[in-house]
Write a protein that holds these residues in place. Structure first.
Motif, PDB file in Angstrom:
ATOM      1  N   PRO A 136      13.416 -30.694  10.973  1.00 49.41           N
ATOM      2  CA  PRO A 136      13.984 -31.429  12.117  1.00 49.41           C
ATOM      3  C   PRO A 136      15.282 -30.812  12.631  1.00 49.41           C
ATOM      4  O   PRO A 136      15.528 -30.775  13.839  1.00 49.41           O
ATOM      5  CB  PRO A 136      14.226 -32.835  11.565  1.00 49.41           C
ATOM      6  CG  PRO A 136      13.289 -32.966  10.419  1.00 49.41           C
ATOM      7  CD  PRO A 136      13.191 -31.582   9.836  1.00 49.41           C
ATOM      8  N   LEU A 137      16.085 -30.303  11.743  1.00 47.10           N
ATOM      9  CA  LEU A 137      17.334 -29.653  12.158  1.00 47.10           C
ATOM     10  C   LEU A 137      17.034 -28.378  12.945  1.00 47.10           C
ATOM     11  O   LEU A 137      17.649 -28.115  13.986  1.00 47.10           O
ATOM     12  CB  LEU A 137      18.207 -29.335  10.949  1.00 47.10           C
ATOM     13  CG  LEU A 137      19.541 -28.644  11.252  1.00 47.10           C
ATOM     14  CD1 LEU A 137      20.407 -29.528  12.150  1.00 47.10           C
ATOM     15  CD2 LEU A 137      20.272 -28.320   9.979  1.00 47.10           C
ATOM     16  N   ILE A 138      16.062 -27.602  12.477  1.00 49.43           N
ATOM     17  CA  ILE A 138      15.667 -26.387  13.186  1.00 49.43           C
ATOM     18  C   ILE A 138      15.130 -26.736  14.574  1.00 49.43           C
ATOM     19  O   ILE A 138      15.475 -26.100  15.572  1.00 49.43           O
ATOM     20  CB  ILE A 138      14.637 -25.584  12.365  1.00 49.43           C
ATOM     21  CG1 ILE A 138      15.278 -25.055  11.085  1.00 49.43           C
ATOM     22  CG2 ILE A 138      14.052 -24.439  13.192  1.00 49.43           C
ATOM     23  CD1 ILE A 138      14.298 -24.493  10.075  1.00 49.43           C
ATOM     24  N   ALA A 139      14.289 -27.778  14.637  1.00 53.02           N
ATOM     25  CA  ALA A 139      13.737 -28.205  15.926  1.00 53.02           C
ATOM     26  C   ALA A 139      14.844 -28.681  16.858  1.00 53.02           C
ATOM     27  O   ALA A 139      14.851 -28.353  18.052  1.00 53.02           O
ATOM     28  CB  ALA A 139      12.704 -29.309  15.712  1.00 53.02           C
ATOM     29  N   VAL A 196      15.934 -27.136  20.529  1.00 53.76           N
ATOM     30  CA  VAL A 196      16.020 -27.913  21.767  1.00 53.76           C
ATOM     31  C   VAL A 196      17.385 -27.708  22.423  1.00 53.76           C
ATOM     32  O   VAL A 196      17.480 -27.452  23.625  1.00 53.76           O
ATOM     33  CB  VAL A 196      15.760 -29.411  21.495  1.00 53.76           C
ATOM     34  CG1 VAL A 196      16.117 -30.262  22.707  1.00 53.76           C
ATOM     35  CG2 VAL A 196      14.310 -29.637  21.104  1.00 53.76           C
ATOM     36  N   VAL A 197      18.430 -27.791  21.635  1.00 50.40           N
ATOM     37  CA  VAL A 197      19.785 -27.607  22.168  1.00 50.40           C
ATOM     38  C   VAL A 197      19.937 -26.190  22.732  1.00 50.40           C
ATOM     39  O   VAL A 197      20.497 -25.999  23.814  1.00 50.40           O
ATOM     40  CB  VAL A 197      20.844 -27.889  21.076  1.00 50.40           C
ATOM     41  CG1 VAL A 197      22.226 -27.455  21.521  1.00 50.40           C
ATOM     42  CG2 VAL A 197      20.841 -29.365  20.713  1.00 50.40           C
ATOM     43  N   LYS A 216      20.691 -22.917  27.204  1.00 45.90           N
ATOM     44  CA  LYS A 216      20.457 -21.651  27.893  1.00 45.90           C
ATOM     45  C   LYS A 216      19.981 -21.895  29.317  1.00 45.90           C
ATOM     46  O   LYS A 216      20.360 -21.182  30.242  1.00 45.90           O
ATOM     47  CB  LYS A 216      19.437 -20.813  27.133  1.00 45.90           C
ATOM     48  CG  LYS A 216      19.193 -19.472  27.766  1.00 45.90           C
ATOM     49  CD  LYS A 216      18.220 -18.633  26.984  1.00 45.90           C
ATOM     50  CE  LYS A 216      18.010 -17.305  27.682  1.00 45.90           C
ATOM     51  NZ  LYS A 216      16.946 -16.535  27.068  1.00 45.90           N
ATOM     52  N   ALA A 217      19.161 -22.920  29.494  1.00 42.87           N
ATOM     53  CA  ALA A 217      18.665 -23.236  30.838  1.00 42.87           C
ATOM     54  C   ALA A 217      19.826 -23.613  31.753  1.00 42.87           C
ATOM     55  O   ALA A 217      19.879 -23.187  32.900  1.00 42.87           O
ATOM     56  CB  ALA A 217      17.642 -24.361  30.775  1.00 42.87           C
ATOM     57  N   PHE A 218      20.767 -24.398  31.248  1.00 45.08           N
ATOM     58  CA  PHE A 218      21.913 -24.783  32.075  1.00 45.08           C
ATOM     59  C   PHE A 218      22.838 -23.603  32.335  1.00 45.08           C
ATOM     60  O   PHE A 218      23.313 -23.415  33.441  1.00 45.08           O
ATOM     61  CB  PHE A 218      22.708 -25.918  31.431  1.00 45.08           C
ATOM     62  CG  PHE A 218      22.117 -27.267  31.676  1.00 45.08           C
ATOM     63  CD1 PHE A 218      21.941 -27.740  32.967  1.00 45.08           C
ATOM     64  CD2 PHE A 218      21.729 -28.062  30.620  1.00 45.08           C
ATOM     65  CE1 PHE A 218      21.401 -28.989  33.196  1.00 45.08           C
ATOM     66  CE2 PHE A 218      21.184 -29.311  30.848  1.00 45.08           C
ATOM     67  CZ  PHE A 218      21.015 -29.772  32.128  1.00 45.08           C
ATOM     68  N   ARG A 219      23.097 -22.785  31.300  1.00 40.57           N
ATOM     69  CA  ARG A 219      23.969 -21.627  31.494  1.00 40.57           C
ATOM     70  C   ARG A 219      23.291 -20.555  32.324  1.00 40.57           C
ATOM     71  O   ARG A 219      23.928 -19.902  33.138  1.00 40.57           O
ATOM     72  CB  ARG A 219      24.380 -21.035  30.143  1.00 40.57           C
ATOM     73  CG  ARG A 219      25.430 -21.794  29.425  1.00 40.57           C
ATOM     74  CD  ARG A 219      25.925 -21.037  28.205  1.00 40.57           C
ATOM     75  NE  ARG A 219      24.857 -20.476  27.391  1.00 40.57           N
ATOM     76  CZ  ARG A 219      24.183 -21.116  26.441  1.00 40.57           C
ATOM     77  NH1 ARG A 219      24.456 -22.372  26.196  1.00 40.57           N
ATOM     78  NH2 ARG A 219      23.245 -20.517  25.750  1.00 40.57           N
ATOM     79  N   GLY A 220      22.010 -20.356  32.119  1.00 41.98           N
ATOM     80  CA  GLY A 220      21.280 -19.312  32.813  1.00 41.98           C
ATOM     81  C   GLY A 220      20.975 -19.637  34.250  1.00 41.98           C
ATOM     82  O   GLY A 220      20.684 -18.770  35.042  1.00 41.98           O
ATOM     83  N   LEU A 280       7.923 -33.999  17.379  1.00 40.60           N
ATOM     84  CA  LEU A 280       8.382 -34.848  18.488  1.00 40.60           C
ATOM     85  C   LEU A 280       9.671 -34.308  19.102  1.00 40.60           C
ATOM     86  O   LEU A 280       9.839 -34.315  20.326  1.00 40.60           O
ATOM     87  CB  LEU A 280       8.562 -36.288  18.009  1.00 40.60           C
ATOM     88  CG  LEU A 280       7.264 -36.999  17.591  1.00 40.60           C
ATOM     89  CD1 LEU A 280       7.578 -38.357  16.983  1.00 40.60           C
ATOM     90  CD2 LEU A 280       6.302 -37.110  18.753  1.00 40.60           C
ATOM     91  N   ILE A 281      10.569 -33.820  18.263  1.00 50.53           N
ATOM     92  CA  ILE A 281      11.815 -33.235  18.778  1.00 50.53           C
ATOM     93  C   ILE A 281      11.498 -31.997  19.626  1.00 50.53           C
ATOM     94  O   ILE A 281      12.062 -31.805  20.705  1.00 50.53           O
ATOM     95  CB  ILE A 281      12.783 -32.884  17.624  1.00 50.53           C
ATOM     96  CG1 ILE A 281      13.333 -34.159  16.988  1.00 50.53           C
ATOM     97  CG2 ILE A 281      13.925 -32.004  18.124  1.00 50.53           C
ATOM     98  CD1 ILE A 281      14.138 -33.921  15.719  1.00 50.53           C
TER      99      ILE A 281
END
Length: 180
Positions: A66-69, A73-74, A79-83, A15-16
């Motif tokens: 869940p931590l890896i997921a 996501v982060v 990356k999308a915002f910085r890129g 889900l994450i």
């Protein structure tokens, strides 16, 4: 159905991961969304199927899933915002720091073009922006170019040398005195 903590962790991880698919961030590519959908969907389905098998044992790494997921996501959204460069024609500001010149000026698509030559007046604003992004030595010419749009001039004014900032100021001064 037999739900172990591992089944729940797999479901949560799926889900994450699916957050990437539905995140309202335009800069996330469709390829990334497709991959996240495949991975997240697979994790959700796997957790549902494996929950019905009481003797199935997950590997211990599932505890960290869940931590890896969440970190994925982060990373993708960050990356999308910085890129998502605001060095695009028509935007109000530029957030990309100038990079050192590492290659020839590809924006002009002419490998024999030397920086001592003028930039063609017919060069479109987008190509002018790309030239500025890859060749800091041409910023003075870019600032004086007729296709330099206000946001590009703002960016040059912010990151350029004193000479470039003076050229931007002179250009803006001339433009305020020209009749529309």
């Amino acid at each position: 159905m037999y739900w172990s903590i591992y089944d729940i962790l797999m479901l949560i991880s799926g889900l994450i991961t699916l957050i990437i698919v539905f995140a309202p961030v335009q800069a996330i590519t469709s390829r990334t969304r497709l991959a996240a959908g495949g991975i997240g969907g697979t994790l959700v389905v796997a957790s549902l199927v494996l929950a019905s098998i009481p003797f199935f044992r997950y590997p211990a790494i599932v505890i960290a899933a869940p931590l890896i997921a969440l970190l994925s996501v982060v990373a993708v959204i960050g990356k999308a915002f910085r890129g998502h460069s605001s060095l695009q024609t028509g935007q109000q500001g530029h957030s990309v720091q100038p990079q050192p010149v590492e290659r020839a000026d590809a924006a002009l698509k002419n490998p024999d073009h030397e920086s001592s030559q003028d930039i063609p007046c017919s060069l479109p604003p987008r190509d002018l922006m790309e030239l500025a992004a890859i060749d800091q030595t041409r910023w003075l010419e870019v600032a004086r170019h007729p296709s330099a749009y206000p946001a590009l001039l703002d960016w040059l004014d912010q990151y350029g040398s004193a000479e470039v900032r003076i050229a931007v100021a002179e250009r803006r001064q001339r433009e305020t005195h020209w009749p529309a």
